[in-house]
Write a protein that holds these residues in place. Structure first.
Motif, PDB file in Angstrom:
ATOM      1  N   LYS A  28       0.792  -0.926  -0.268  1.00 17.69           N
ATOM      2  CA  LYS A  28       0.027   0.162  -0.164  1.00 17.69           C
ATOM      3  C   LYS A  28       0.934   0.856  -0.085  1.00 17.69           C
ATOM      4  CE  LYS A  28      -4.146   2.286   2.560  1.00 17.69           C
ATOM      5  NZ  LYS A  28      -4.804   2.253   3.761  1.00 17.69           N
ATOM      6  N   ARG A  29       1.667   1.287   1.006  1.00 15.33           N
ATOM      7  CA  ARG A  29       2.985   2.347   0.835  1.00 15.33           C
ATOM      8  C   ARG A  29       3.613   2.740  -0.643  1.00 15.33           C
ATOM      9  NH1 ARG A  29       4.364   0.636   5.933  1.00 15.33           N
ATOM     10  NH2 ARG A  29       5.712  -0.924   5.000  1.00 15.33           N
ATOM     11  N   LYS A  30       4.121   1.564  -1.669  1.00 15.33           N
ATOM     12  CA  LYS A  30       4.349   1.675  -2.747  1.00 15.33           C
ATOM     13  C   LYS A  30       3.270   1.951  -3.470  1.00 15.33           C
ATOM     14  CE  LYS A  30       6.356  -1.235  -5.971  1.00 15.33           C
ATOM     15  NZ  LYS A  30       7.222  -2.684  -6.159  1.00 15.33           N
ATOM     16  N   LYS A  31       2.583   1.339  -3.304  1.00 16.03           N
ATOM     17  CA  LYS A  31       1.243   2.048  -4.865  1.00 16.03           C
ATOM     18  C   LYS A  31       0.805   3.352  -3.748  1.00 16.03           C
ATOM     19  CE  LYS A  31      -3.036   1.247  -3.793  1.00 16.03           C
ATOM     20  NZ  LYS A  31      -3.954   0.300  -3.510  1.00 16.03           N
ATOM     21  N   GLU A  32       1.049   4.238  -2.799  1.00 14.12           N
ATOM     22  CA  GLU A  32       0.649   5.564  -3.024  1.00 14.12           C
ATOM     23  C   GLU A  32       1.961   6.455  -3.051  1.00 14.12           C
ATOM     24  OE1 GLU A  32       0.221   5.221   1.338  1.00 14.12           O
ATOM     25  OE2 GLU A  32      -1.795   4.964   1.673  1.00 14.12           O
ATOM     26  N   ARG A  69       3.127   3.589 -14.246  1.00 12.59           N
ATOM     27  CA  ARG A  69       1.277   3.057 -14.069  1.00 12.59           C
ATOM     28  C   ARG A  69       1.147   1.678 -14.470  1.00 12.59           C
ATOM     29  NH1 ARG A  69      -2.337   6.326 -13.720  1.00 12.59           N
ATOM     30  NH2 ARG A  69      -2.155   9.494 -15.033  1.00 12.59           N
ATOM     31  N   GLN A  70       2.543   1.299 -14.941  1.00 12.78           N
ATOM     32  CA  GLN A  70       2.693  -0.282 -15.218  1.00 12.78           C
ATOM     33  C   GLN A  70       3.273  -0.596 -13.596  1.00 12.78           C
ATOM     34  OE1 GLN A  70       5.780   0.339 -18.820  1.00 12.78           O
ATOM     35  NE2 GLN A  70       3.646  -0.242 -20.220  1.00 12.78           N
ATOM     36  N   GLU A  71       4.441  -0.051 -13.075  1.00 15.93           N
ATOM     37  CA  GLU A  71       4.730  -0.066 -11.884  1.00 15.93           C
ATOM     38  C   GLU A  71       3.576  -1.019 -10.982  1.00 15.93           C
ATOM     39  OE1 GLU A  71       7.888   0.989 -10.200  1.00 15.93           O
ATOM     40  OE2 GLU A  71       9.135   1.368 -11.469  1.00 15.93           O
ATOM     41  N   LYS A  72       2.359   0.512 -10.849  1.00 17.19           N
ATOM     42  CA  LYS A  72       0.957   0.773 -10.055  1.00 17.19           C
ATOM     43  C   LYS A  72       0.386  -0.863  -9.961  1.00 17.19           C
ATOM     44  CE  LYS A  72      -2.279   3.422  -7.907  1.00 17.19           C
ATOM     45  NZ  LYS A  72      -3.177   5.004  -8.095  1.00 17.19           N
ATOM     46  N   ILE A  73       0.256  -0.593 -11.454  1.00 16.70           N
ATOM     47  CA  ILE A  73      -0.481  -1.955 -11.866  1.00 16.70           C
ATOM     48  C   ILE A  73      -0.305  -3.208 -11.123  1.00 16.70           C
ATOM     49  CG2 ILE A  73      -1.377  -3.667 -14.058  1.00 16.70           C
ATOM     50  CD1 ILE A  73      -2.123  -0.802 -15.695  1.00 16.70           C
ATOM     51  N   ALA A  74       0.904  -3.517 -11.772  1.00 17.97           N
ATOM     52  CA  ALA A  74       2.076  -4.305 -10.955  1.00 17.97           C
ATOM     53  C   ALA A  74       1.759  -4.934  -9.547  1.00 17.97           C
ATOM     54  CB  ALA A  74       3.920  -4.764 -11.739  1.00 17.97           C
ATOM     55  N   THR A  75       2.115  -3.234  -9.299  1.00 24.30           N
ATOM     56  CA  THR A  75       1.551  -3.557  -7.573  1.00 24.30           C
ATOM     57  C   THR A  75       0.315  -3.655  -6.503  1.00 24.30           C
ATOM     58  OG1 THR A  75       3.504  -1.971  -6.668  1.00 24.30           O
ATOM     59  CG2 THR A  75       2.209  -1.662  -5.002  1.00 24.30           C
ATOM     60  N   ILE A  76      -0.134  -3.766  -7.326  1.00 25.59           N
ATOM     61  CA  ILE A  76      -2.002  -3.492  -7.400  1.00 25.59           C
ATOM     62  C   ILE A  76      -2.210  -5.175  -8.105  1.00 25.59           C
ATOM     63  CG2 ILE A  76      -4.193  -3.766  -7.939  1.00 25.59           C
ATOM     64  CD1 ILE A  76      -3.329  -0.422  -9.179  1.00 25.59           C
ATOM     65  N   ASN A  77      -2.005  -6.261  -8.782  1.00 28.65           N
ATOM     66  CA  ASN A  77      -2.169  -7.287  -9.121  1.00 28.65           C
ATOM     67  C   ASN A  77      -1.490  -8.240  -7.648  1.00 28.65           C
ATOM     68  OD1 ASN A  77      -2.806  -7.338 -10.722  1.00 28.65           O
ATOM     69  ND2 ASN A  77      -0.823  -6.923 -12.485  1.00 28.65           N
ATOM     70  N   SER A  78      -0.399  -7.338  -6.777  1.00 27.40           N
ATOM     71  CA  SER A  78       0.798  -8.495  -5.597  1.00 27.40           C
ATOM     72  C   SER A  78      -0.230  -7.836  -5.153  1.00 27.40           C
ATOM     73  CB  SER A  78       1.439  -7.607  -5.492  1.00 27.40           C
ATOM     74  OG  SER A  78       2.863  -7.764  -6.430  1.00 27.40           O
ATOM     75  N   GLU A  79      -1.053  -6.388  -4.318  1.00 23.36           N
ATOM     76  CA  GLU A  79      -2.149  -6.512  -3.816  1.00 23.36           C
ATOM     77  C   GLU A  79      -3.049  -7.838  -3.400  1.00 23.36           C
ATOM     78  OE1 GLU A  79      -2.637  -2.323  -1.631  1.00 23.36           O
ATOM     79  OE2 GLU A  79      -2.769  -1.806  -3.407  1.00 23.36           O
ATOM     80  N   MET A  80      -3.289  -7.575  -4.305  1.00 23.71           N
ATOM     81  CA  MET A  80      -4.840  -9.273  -5.422  1.00 23.71           C
ATOM     82  C   MET A  80      -5.002 -10.416  -4.531  1.00 23.71           C
ATOM     83  SD  MET A  80      -7.627  -7.473  -7.976  1.00 23.71           S
ATOM     84  CE  MET A  80      -6.472  -7.524  -9.586  1.00 23.71           C
ATOM     85  N   LYS A  81      -2.750 -10.762  -5.073  1.00 26.71           N
ATOM     86  CA  LYS A  81      -2.304 -11.785  -4.441  1.00 26.71           C
ATOM     87  C   LYS A  81      -2.571 -12.279  -3.183  1.00 26.71           C
ATOM     88  CE  LYS A  81       1.374 -14.531  -6.038  1.00 26.71           C
ATOM     89  NZ  LYS A  81       2.735 -14.946  -6.363  1.00 26.71           N
ATOM     90  N   LEU A 182      -9.746  -2.927  -5.655  1.00 23.13           N
ATOM     91  CA  LEU A 182      -8.985  -2.789  -6.767  1.00 23.13           C
ATOM     92  C   LEU A 182      -8.838  -3.654  -7.490  1.00 23.13           C
ATOM     93  CD1 LEU A 182      -6.008  -5.242  -3.672  1.00 23.13           C
ATOM     94  CD2 LEU A 182      -6.010  -3.221  -4.393  1.00 23.13           C
ATOM     95  N   LEU A 183      -9.944  -4.645  -7.618  1.00 30.59           N
ATOM     96  CA  LEU A 183     -10.009  -4.780  -9.177  1.00 30.59           C
ATOM     97  C   LEU A 183     -10.440  -3.351  -9.882  1.00 30.59           C
ATOM     98  CD1 LEU A 183     -12.183  -8.039  -8.669  1.00 30.59           C
ATOM     99  CD2 LEU A 183     -10.173  -7.770 -10.499  1.00 30.59           C
ATOM    100  N   GLN A 184     -11.116  -2.666  -9.646  1.00 31.78           N
ATOM    101  CA  GLN A 184     -12.012  -1.756  -9.802  1.00 31.78           C
ATOM    102  C   GLN A 184     -10.790  -0.626 -10.001  1.00 31.78           C
ATOM    103  OE1 GLN A 184     -14.684   0.255  -7.641  1.00 31.78           O
ATOM    104  NE2 GLN A 184     -16.042  -1.239  -7.910  1.00 31.78           N
ATOM    105  N   GLU A 185      -9.617  -0.308  -9.489  1.00 33.95           N
ATOM    106  CA  GLU A 185      -8.572   0.591  -9.519  1.00 33.95           C
ATOM    107  C   GLU A 185      -7.960   0.233 -10.481  1.00 33.95           C
ATOM    108  OE1 GLU A 185      -5.205   2.164  -6.734  1.00 33.95           O
ATOM    109  OE2 GLU A 185      -6.234   0.610  -5.811  1.00 33.95           O
ATOM    110  N   GLU A 186      -7.616  -1.464 -10.620  1.00 30.86           N
ATOM    111  CA  GLU A 186      -6.715  -2.028 -12.056  1.00 30.86           C
ATOM    112  C   GLU A 186      -7.015  -1.768 -12.886  1.00 30.86           C
ATOM    113  OE1 GLU A 186      -5.173  -5.556 -12.813  1.00 30.86           O
ATOM    114  OE2 GLU A 186      -6.549  -6.413 -11.926  1.00 30.86           O
ATOM    115  N   VAL A 187      -8.654  -1.406 -13.398  1.00 29.13           N
ATOM    116  CA  VAL A 187      -8.996  -1.284 -14.705  1.00 29.13           C
ATOM    117  C   VAL A 187      -8.434   0.066 -14.754  1.00 29.13           C
ATOM    118  CG1 VAL A 187     -11.335  -0.859 -15.592  1.00 29.13           C
ATOM    119  CG2 VAL A 187     -11.651  -3.114 -14.189  1.00 29.13           C
ATOM    120  N   SER A 188      -9.665   1.356 -13.667  1.00 26.84           N
ATOM    121  CA  SER A 188      -9.177   3.143 -14.027  1.00 26.84           C
ATOM    122  C   SER A 188      -7.984   2.492 -14.751  1.00 26.84           C
ATOM    123  CB  SER A 188      -9.185   2.947 -12.508  1.00 26.84           C
ATOM    124  OG  SER A 188      -9.291   4.718 -12.483  1.00 26.84           O
TER     125      SER A 188
END
Length: 424
Positions: A28-32, A69-81, A182-188
């Motif tokens: 979460k800190r990394k994503k922020e 943004r690519q890094e943020k999407i990868a971080t979101i995927n890690s959060e979902m995992k 998180l899924l909505q955030e990833e789509v956005s």
């Protein structure tokens, strides 16, 4: 044995939950942090797109946005995992609690039926008096007492398990809602990434129309950077030469004192055992203070603070393509915020401050290491001044209307990749 196994299982589940919580907080800190960098890149991009002329700063800002943004999407995927693992764990806990609750209720129902059959005092008295001896009668009395206490405990266990189950279902619901968010955030973010890529395509199309002017600008920047790099290398070479000269003079002085002492004692002059520094590293580490500072700098590899508090890297170390030609970069380039303070990344002494093309350049020596801060708008330090970690040494300048800072690290005269030295 069963109790020990159950206890170990509880501890394992607790440790896993703690690890998931810590990992989720870090993600979460990394994503922020990535979001702050994306917003900064957008502000810088807005500055560059206001003009009709295409600039390298504009291209770098768009590239940075796409990468971030690519890094943020990868971080979101890690959060979902992580959440999937937590959901799996919590689902298992809910199922186990439901099974345990059913067993407790079944046991409790059996006890209630038994109690119903022996509900009056006469039945209890007959049960006691039917004992074959006094010892057995005493045991039956204790049994009836313990049976009553056990019923109360079972009722408490059932209530406690129902509460646990209710709490665990709440946690599971939160997990599922978080995953939905998180899924909505990833789509956005994917939608925004597509928009950034479209912007990049438009910029590249614009580039083809301004190619001649753009090539001239790049060539001019390359020539200027080459001149700056020569000055930086010359400043480092002067420091190395001065350190070598000092080390040699000290070695000769020690030899002179040893020879004078031997003569006074009527002894043969000692064979010179003092060796002159053979390498740049030996010359720069020739004093205890310099050696200690070098070791401290090296010990902080991977954890040095960034030279700017907010910013992101748009130019990486080493070979890179410019206008179909390969060029070399001796450091990294940060795009940062307007008027950003530039900070020393470690304790040291200001070796050189010079001005070129309307901007300032600062070189700081840290034993056998040098850090270089390029393109400052203003400086607040001078040659020979001692500086400490995170001390402000000036403010970032601009390039193509974007706040920017070049940063280099050298070990002696050899350029290092700053990204391997700086903390993320």
């Amino acid at each position: 044995m069963k109790l020990k196994t159950a206890l170990l299982l509880v501890i394992a589940i607790f440790l896993c939950s703690t690890a998931f919580a810590q990992s989720s907080k870090e993600l979460k800190r990394k994503k922020e942090a990535l979001q702050r960098e994306i917003e900064l890149a957008q502000r810088n991009l807005n500055k560059t797109t206001s003009g009709k002329k295409l600039t390298l700063g504009q291209i770098n800002a768009i590239k940075a946005q796409i990468r971030l943004r690519q890094e943020k999407i990868a971080t979101i995927n890690s959060e979902m995992k992580n959440l999937d693992q937590q959901i799996h764990e919590n689902t298992n806990k809910v199922q186990n609690l439901k099974g345990r609750l059913a067993e407790l209720k079944k046991e409790y129902a059996a006890m209630i039926r038994f109690a119903q059959r022996n509900r009056n005092s006469y039945d209890k008295m007959m049960f006691i008096f039917a004992a074959s001896d006094f010892n057995q009668a005493y045991k039956r009395i204790k049994y009836l007492q313990q049976f009553g206490q056990y019923r109360k405990k079972q009722a408490a266990y059932i209530q406690g398990t129902e509460k646990q189950l209710s709490n665990q279902i709440v946690v599971l619901d939160k997990n599922l809602k978080s995953k939905g968010s998180l899924l909505q955030e990833e789509v956005s973010e994917k939608s925004k990434l597509d928009k950034n890529k479209s912007e990049q395509t438009a910029v590249l199309s614009k580039l083809s129309k301004q190619e001649k002017q753009f090539k001239q600008d790049i060539q001019k920047k390359r020539q200027q950077q080459a001149a700056i790099d020569r000055q930086i290398q010359a400043a480092i070479a002067r420091e190395i030469a001065a350190a070598r000269k000092k080390a040699e003079e000290e070695a000769r002085e020690r030899e002179r004192i040893a020879a004078a002492k031997a003569k006074a004692e009527n002894k043969a002059a000692p064979t010179s055992s003092e060796s002159k520094p053979k390498t740049n590293s030996e010359a720069l580490r020739s004093t205890p203070e310099a050696a200690k500072l070098s070791d401290a700098f090296e010990a902080n590899r991977g954890s040095l603070p960034s030279p700017v508090a907010t910013g992101y890297i748009t130019g990486r170390f080493g070979a890179y393509k410019v206008d179909q030609a390969t060029a070399m970069r001796n450091g990294v380039v940060f795009q940062t915020s307007e008027g950003a303070a530039v900070r020393a990344v470690f304790n040291g002494t200001v070796s050189t401050v010079f001005q070129q093309y309307g901007k300032y350049y600062v070189v700081i020596i840290h034993g056998e290491y040098f850090t270089v801060y390029e393109g400052l708008q203003s400086v607040s330090v001078s040659k020979g001044q001692k500086v400490t970690t995170k001390q402000t040494i000036g403010t970032a300048g601009t390039a193509d209307g974007v706040p920017e800072l070049g940063f280099q690290i050298h070990r002696g005269s050899v350029a290092q990749n700053p990204e391997s030295w700086l903390a993320r």
